[in-house]
Each structure stands twice: as structure tokens, then as C-alpha cells.
Design a protein around this motif. Structure first.
Motif: not given
Ligand code: F6R
Length: 364
Positions: A276, A303, A328
Motif C-alpha cells: 500500500p 492502492d 492495511a
């Protein structure tokens, strides 16, 4: 009953938003300002260190929890697999809380490790799915994960429910130890309560994952990379894939790549990078570029921001919803599970009953 799904594993992956909601409602009070633990609770102000012990997927949940307890609650944490811990017979210093994670609550090595800690640890805590199990019964405090019965041999919803319970416990610890103020606690708890919706969104990647999996199913070896709390997720992705697709998969901390495993990289070894767009992203991306410079075929799971910054030259990208970085690891369990599931389906293996494996390992 598979409720229309082809496998229990598919059903259990899809159930995660619902069961998580139940777990969150159990531990977080209605206005999302505080955490409620079952009696007798736990006085985190008196804890000097924590020892987290489990096997397999439950062990990877402990590895994630180490990052949480250390980073937000500033409690030193040791993690170990139960089969090593029990025979190492480690010395236990005063003020140590021992925490055991087990879906079944009957895993022989985990139970033996728990018994070793009885009379040595100041508290025995367990995070279990089966409340009447041996591990739950022999603990001072048993925290149910409320995942419901898990039938697929490969653990899925139990893992995300274990992580959620451990995240709540770490937040509770951080607040109790004065490391986190009321407003920050409330913010994280509100983020946690939005997790079921985010997980639902994430399940929308399934079509994309199944087309990627068709290609992954041709591979003989696959590497998973992650940094920080994504490192245990890389392990979970590799374990899940091995278990049900029988493809050899290994996980490495991204920073370890150049200390050996990069020698394995060639165009036939897919490298799955879980990253992420967080504080460690740039570091992981530079490791990913080292892989691509050597002809490696990278699947980047990130992302939208991460994809915009770093998807140049990668073989494929899976885009996850944005999320509070703390949470996450819970979200990124979904692509790890779906990749394993669809790769196994593409290979035609027995997803729910993989060869040589049992759901509950009650002998060592
Ligand atoms: C992996 C898996 C196993 C279990 C391990 C511990 O998908 O299911 O690695 O996580 O055998 O089992 P429990 O949690 O019942 O102690």
C-alpha cells in the motif's frame, strides 16, 4: 452447506465482511469511543513484554500483531512458532503476558506452549475461534474471534477475524498505556468499523484476480515480497498458495531480496509485491525495480496512489481501496486469499481438502 459457492473456501472468503462486522460489534462500543474486553480484562499498564505464539496462518496473525503492539502500544513483543517455542523452553521475565492464537483451539504444539507458560507468565491470553476449546479453557482470558465455523482447510475468515481482534487489543493497550489519546483511539475504532464495507469493495477484484491466476497457475515458483506489516502478509499469501495450488511459493522481507533470493529472479518466476502507499512504499518500490531490472515479472498489489506512482514496467497491478495504514494488513489478506483460491481453481486441485493437510493438527 456452501450456499451456492463452488467451495467452502470461496464462501468463507466472501463471508468476511459479515463476520468481521460481528466481531467489531462485540468488542467496540456503539459510539466507537472504547473497547470492551470480556472479564477479567487485562491491565496493560503493568505489562513489560508480550510473547505471541501460534502455528501456520495464526502465527502470521501474531507477526502482524507484533508490529501493532510495538508501534502503537510500545510493548516489546516476541513472536514464535509453537513447535520451536515449546522445546526451546525460553526464560520468562516478570510482567510477561503470553498470548496464543488458534482457530481450532486444539493445535497440539500451541497447547503445549500455553501449558509451558502456565505459572511463568503473568497472564495467559488466547485468541480463538472455538470458545469451548482446550486453549480457550486453559487461558486466563479467552478472546473469541467470532468467525463462525471454518470448514475450508485453508484458513481465511479466521485470519482476518484474528487480525481484527488483535488490532482492537493493540489499540486498547496503546490507549491504556497513555500512548494514544481518546480522539486518536476513536478515529482508529471508526476506521475499524468501516472495514467491512472496504472489504466488500475489495472483493470486487475477483474477476481481475481470476484472469491473473490463470497465468500464475503455469508457474513453478512464486515469490512474495512485503515490508513492515506487509511482510507477514507476504508469508500468508505464500502459505495459502502452497497449500491449495501446490505451487512452490516463498515470502521474503523486501529488504532481504538482495541478500540472496534475488538470484532466483528470472522471467519465469512471478514476484508478487504487496505494498500500500504507506511510509515504506518507496523502499519497497526500489526493491521491486531491482526485480524488474533482472527480467522479473511483477504483480503489484497496491492502492490507486501506489499504482499511479509505480506501476510502470510491472506485469500486472491489483488495486485495493484506500485504507488507514494500520489496518492495511487486514485488507490485503483478501488479495492473498483470492490469488491462492483462483490459482488452485485454475489448476483443478481440491481446494477445500488439499492433499496431506488436516484442518486441526492435534498431534505434533
Ligand atoms: C493455513 C492453516 C494452518 C493453521 C495452523 C494453526 O491455512 O489453516 O496453517 O493456521 O494449523 O491452526 P489453528 O489456528 O487451529 O491453531
Amino acid at each position: 452447506d456452501k450456499s451456492g459457492y463452488k467451495h467452502f473456501m470461496a464462501k468463507e472468503i466472501a463471508e468476511q465482511p459479515t463476520v468481521l462486522q460481528g466481531a467489531l460489534a462485540h468488542y467496540i462500543n456503539a459510539d466507537a469511543t472504547g473497547v470492551a474486553l470480556p472479564a477479567p480484562g487485562l491491565d496493560f499498564t503493568k505489562i513489560e513484554r508480550m510473547t505471541l505464539v501460534a502455528c501456520g496462518t495464526a502465527f502470521y496473525a501474531c507477526m502482524v500483531a507484533k508490529y501493532w503492539f510495538e508501534q502503537i502500544a510500545r510493548i516489546p513483543v516476541e513472536v514464535d512458532v509453537a513447535s520451536e517455542f515449546r522445546y526451546r523452553e525460553p526464560p520468562v521475565t516478570p510482567g510477561t503476558v503470553a498470548l496464543f492464537v488458534s482457530q481450532s483451539g486444539e493445535t497440539a504444539d500451541t497447547l503445549a506452549a500455553l501449558r509451558y507458560m502456565q505459572g511463568k507468565a503473568s497472564k495467559i491470553v488466547s485468541v480463538v475461534n472455538v470458545p469451548e476449546s482446550s486453549i480457550a479453557r486453559e487461558s486466563d482470558l479467552a478472546l473469541p474471534i467470532l468467525a463462525g465455523t471454518e470448514i475450508g482447510v485453508a484458513s481465511t475468515k479466521a485470519f482476518t477475524c484474528q487480525l481484527t481482534t488483535l488490532a482492537i487489543l493493540a489499540l486498547n493497550a496503546a490507549h491504556a498505556r497513555g500512548q494514544m489519546d481518546d480522539a486518536t483511539l476513536a478515529k482508529h475504532l471508526a476506521d475499524l468499523r468501516s472495514l467491512p464495507g472496504i472489504l466488500n469493495l475489495a472483493l470486487g477484484i475477483e474477476d481481475k484476480v481470476s484472469s491473473i491466476a490463470a497465468e500464475l497457475s503455469e508457474a513453478r515458483d512464486i515469490l512474495f515480497l512485503g515490508r513492515g506489516a506487509m511482510y507477514p502478509l507476504a508469508h500468508e499469501g505464500a502459505l495459502k498458495l502452497k497449500e491449495i495450488s501446490y505451487i512452490h511459493a516463498e515470502a521474503y522481507a523486501s529488504g532481504e531480496l538482495k541478500h540472496g533470493p534475488i538470484a532466483l529472479v528470472d522471467p519465469h518466476v512471478p514476484v508478487i509485491v504487496m505494498a500500500p502507499r504507506d511510509a515504506l512504499f518507496d523502499k519497497t518500490v526500489s526493491n521491486m525495480q531491482e526485480v524488474m531490472a533482472r527480467g522479473g515479472k511483477v504483480l503489484l498489489i497496491t492502492d490507486q496512489k501506489g499504482a499511479t506512482e509505480a506501476s510502470e514496467g510491472v506485469w500486472n497491478t491489483i488495486i485495493m481501496p484506500e485504507i488507514d495504514p494500520l489496518l492495511a494488513p487486514i485488507l490485503y489478506a483478501v488479495p492473498a486469499q483470492l490469488l491462492a483460491y483462483h490459482t488452485a481453481v485454475a489448476k483443478g486441485t481440491d481446494v477445500d481438502q488439499p492433499r496431506n493437510l488436516a484442518k486441526s493438527v492435534t498431534v505434533e
